[in-house]
Design a protein around this motif. Structure first.
Motif, PDB file in Angstrom:
ATOM      1  N   UNK A   1      61.295 -48.076  17.277  1.00 30.54           N
ATOM      2  CA  UNK A   1      62.289 -47.753  18.478  1.00 30.54           C
ATOM      3  C   UNK A   1      63.053 -49.418  18.320  1.00 30.54           C
ATOM      4  N   UNK A   2      62.753 -49.603  17.209  1.00 28.53           N
ATOM      5  CA  UNK A   2      63.608 -51.218  17.378  1.00 28.53           C
ATOM      6  C   UNK A   2      62.838 -51.827  18.466  1.00 28.53           C
ATOM      7  N   UNK A   3      61.212 -52.619  18.329  1.00 31.86           N
ATOM      8  CA  UNK A   3      61.001 -53.110  19.906  1.00 31.86           C
ATOM      9  C   UNK A   3      60.102 -54.024  18.965  1.00 31.86           C
ATOM     10  N   UNK A   4      60.056 -55.679  19.356  1.00 36.97           N
ATOM     11  CA  UNK A   4      59.047 -56.169  19.036  1.00 36.97           C
ATOM     12  C   UNK A   4      57.706 -55.989  18.676  1.00 36.97           C
ATOM     13  N   UNK A   5      56.683 -56.107  17.491  1.00 37.23           N
ATOM     14  CA  UNK A   5      55.559 -56.057  17.983  1.00 37.23           C
ATOM     15  C   UNK A   5      54.524 -56.849  18.851  1.00 37.23           C
ATOM     16  N   UNK A   6      55.346 -57.872  19.528  1.00 32.02           N
ATOM     17  CA  UNK A   6      54.619 -59.619  19.217  1.00 32.02           C
ATOM     18  C   UNK A   6      54.572 -59.115  21.052  1.00 32.02           C
ATOM     19  N   UNK A   7      55.762 -57.719  21.403  1.00 28.60           N
ATOM     20  CA  UNK A   7      55.774 -57.417  22.450  1.00 28.60           C
ATOM     21  C   UNK A   7      54.897 -56.394  23.086  1.00 28.60           C
TER      22      UNK A   7
ATOM     23  N   UNK B   1      43.089 -50.349  29.355  1.00 25.88           N
ATOM     24  CA  UNK B   1      42.368 -51.805  28.468  1.00 25.88           C
ATOM     25  C   UNK B   1      43.157 -52.166  27.824  1.00 25.88           C
ATOM     26  N   UNK B   2      44.208 -52.213  27.265  1.00 26.12           N
ATOM     27  CA  UNK B   2      44.973 -53.075  26.912  1.00 26.12           C
ATOM     28  C   UNK B   2      45.993 -53.750  28.339  1.00 26.12           C
ATOM     29  N   UNK B   3      45.750 -53.288  29.124  1.00 26.04           N
ATOM     30  CA  UNK B   3      46.256 -53.727  30.274  1.00 26.04           C
ATOM     31  C   UNK B   3      45.772 -54.835  31.121  1.00 26.04           C
ATOM     32  N   UNK B   4      43.743 -54.809  30.959  1.00 28.13           N
ATOM     33  CA  UNK B   4      43.371 -55.586  31.326  1.00 28.13           C
ATOM     34  C   UNK B   4      42.998 -56.501  30.237  1.00 28.13           C
TER      35      UNK B   4
ATOM     36  N   UNK C   1      46.406 -64.195  30.170  1.00 23.84           N
ATOM     37  CA  UNK C   1      47.058 -64.883  31.433  1.00 23.84           C
ATOM     38  C   UNK C   1      49.145 -64.062  30.387  1.00 23.84           C
ATOM     39  N   UNK C   2      48.865 -62.755  29.944  1.00 26.57           N
ATOM     40  CA  UNK C   2      49.812 -62.210  29.478  1.00 26.57           C
ATOM     41  C   UNK C   2      51.032 -61.483  30.783  1.00 26.57           C
TER      42      UNK C   2
ATOM     43  N   UNK D   1      57.578 -58.201  35.467  1.00 27.56           N
ATOM     44  CA  UNK D   1      57.769 -58.219  34.337  1.00 27.56           C
ATOM     45  C   UNK D   1      57.378 -56.600  34.653  1.00 27.56           C
ATOM     46  N   UNK D   2      58.207 -56.161  33.595  1.00 30.62           N
ATOM     47  CA  UNK D   2      58.413 -54.700  33.705  1.00 30.62           C
ATOM     48  C   UNK D   2      57.725 -54.169  31.850  1.00 30.62           C
TER      49      UNK D   2
END
Length: 327
Positions: free
Chosen positions: A267-273, A291-294, A300-301, A306-307
């Motif tokens: 996808x050419x998307x950063x892993x850190x995001x 669970x990732x959202x929680x 506090x991310x 944010x989208x």
């Protein structure tokens, strides 16, 4: 494209069983080791339910955690949706058991079995019900006890999976809702590649070797995800009228870290995001995305405005997701 959402996520709670199964524990059970598991999956440990703990128990505990954060969370709930493919029973549904435990009056109940895509489906259904004006407040609980169906003699699958539950409240928004777009697709012709038998022990004419135990073709799934999911994500973004560069957080199903790394590279998307949950909880099927959202909210991310792209894929085969703006 105009998406007429009228709902928003207003609360989230989670439950993680106390028992931890580490990679070093698995070394004593099957022919594997910590280095091999980390390199192939990115999983260090996973939570395991007790013998007398089932999907409904985890779901109830997740709602209890939600209530600690928001004491009025279940007041006025008029629909409960549970996502699971590891329910306590064929019937009654897990959602009915949750309703009964909390004695929530005048509420409908339904379970959704879309495996790892389940949470995205549930949010879309909840938003549709609210936007249509039929309901005002929906409780979604994703709950899985994969340890009940995993073959702990199969080193290729038992290293991946864990148990968890997350509860989310979706309510009618006073202004524009948070769901910007949704996209789902499926390919039942390939269903036998991810399966667990119940009443029948064959899928698409293919006999399953182990009745009542989860089976999957790992190599096939890896190739399928890397080949097909980027197109699905791009179709979703097209519906939302967004480019991937405008997305603040990508939240894929946390199936396997190597798979996710290959997916974001394509996808050419950063892993850190990219938000994940499998390092310390394993693959929890429909629970991985919430669970990732929680986890990200606890850290506090995630910030208002944010989208996020939430995208699941797994048994069915199914895949799909939603774009939402956090409110």
């Amino acid at each position: 494209m105009q998406y007429n959402s009228s709902s928003k996520i207003t609360g989230i709670g989670a439950y993680l069983p106390q028992a931890i199964l580490s990679n070093h524990d698995l070394e004593k059970m099957v022919d594997t080791n910590d280095e091999w598991i980390l390199r192939r999956t990115g999983v260090r440990e996973r939570r395991i339910a007790q013998k007398d703990e089932f999907a409904s128990d985890l779901a109830i505990n997740a709602v209890e955690n939600l209530l600690k954060m928001q004491s009025t969370a279940v007041e006025g709930v008029d629909m409960i949706i549970v996502t699971t493919f590891t329910p306590d029973h064929l019937t009654p549904s897990v959602s009915a058991l949750v309703q009964g435990h909390f004695d929530i009056k005048n509420t409908g109940t339904m379970d959704i079995n879309s495996a790892c895509t389940g949470f995205a489906y549930a949010v879309c259904v909840a938003d549709s019900l609210i936007t249509a004006g039929s309901f005002k407040k929906v409780l979604i609980v994703s709950s899985e006890v994969l340890s009940k169906i995993v073959d702990y003699t199969d080193r290729n699958t038992c290293i991946l999976f864990g148990d968890a539950a997350v509860a989310v409240v979706v309510e009618k928004a006073e202004d524009k809702g948070c769901i910007l777009a949704s996209h789902f697709t499926s390919d039942g012709k390939m269903a036998e590649n991810v399966a667990c038998s119940a009443l029948s022990d064959s899928v698409n004419g293919r006999r399953l070797e182990k009745k009542g135990q989860f089976q999957q073709e790992g190599k096939f799934l890896y190739e399928y995800v890397v080949r097909n999911i980027p197109e699905g994500v791009n179709r979703l973004l097209e519906k939302a009228g967004l480019s991937l560069s405008e997305v603040d957080w990508f939240v894929p199903h946390s199936a396997n870290m190597r798979m996710i790394e290959a997916l974001v590279k394509r996808l050419e998307y950063p892993m850190e995001k990219t938000l994940t949950s499998n390092e310390y909880y394993g693959n929890t099927s429909s629970v991985t995305i919430p669970l990732s959202l929680w986890k990200a909210i606890e850290e506090g991310k995630i910030k208002p405005g944010q989208k996020l792209v939430l995208y699941g894929f797994g048994g069915g085969l199914t895949h799909g997701g939603i774009v939402l703006e956090w409110k």
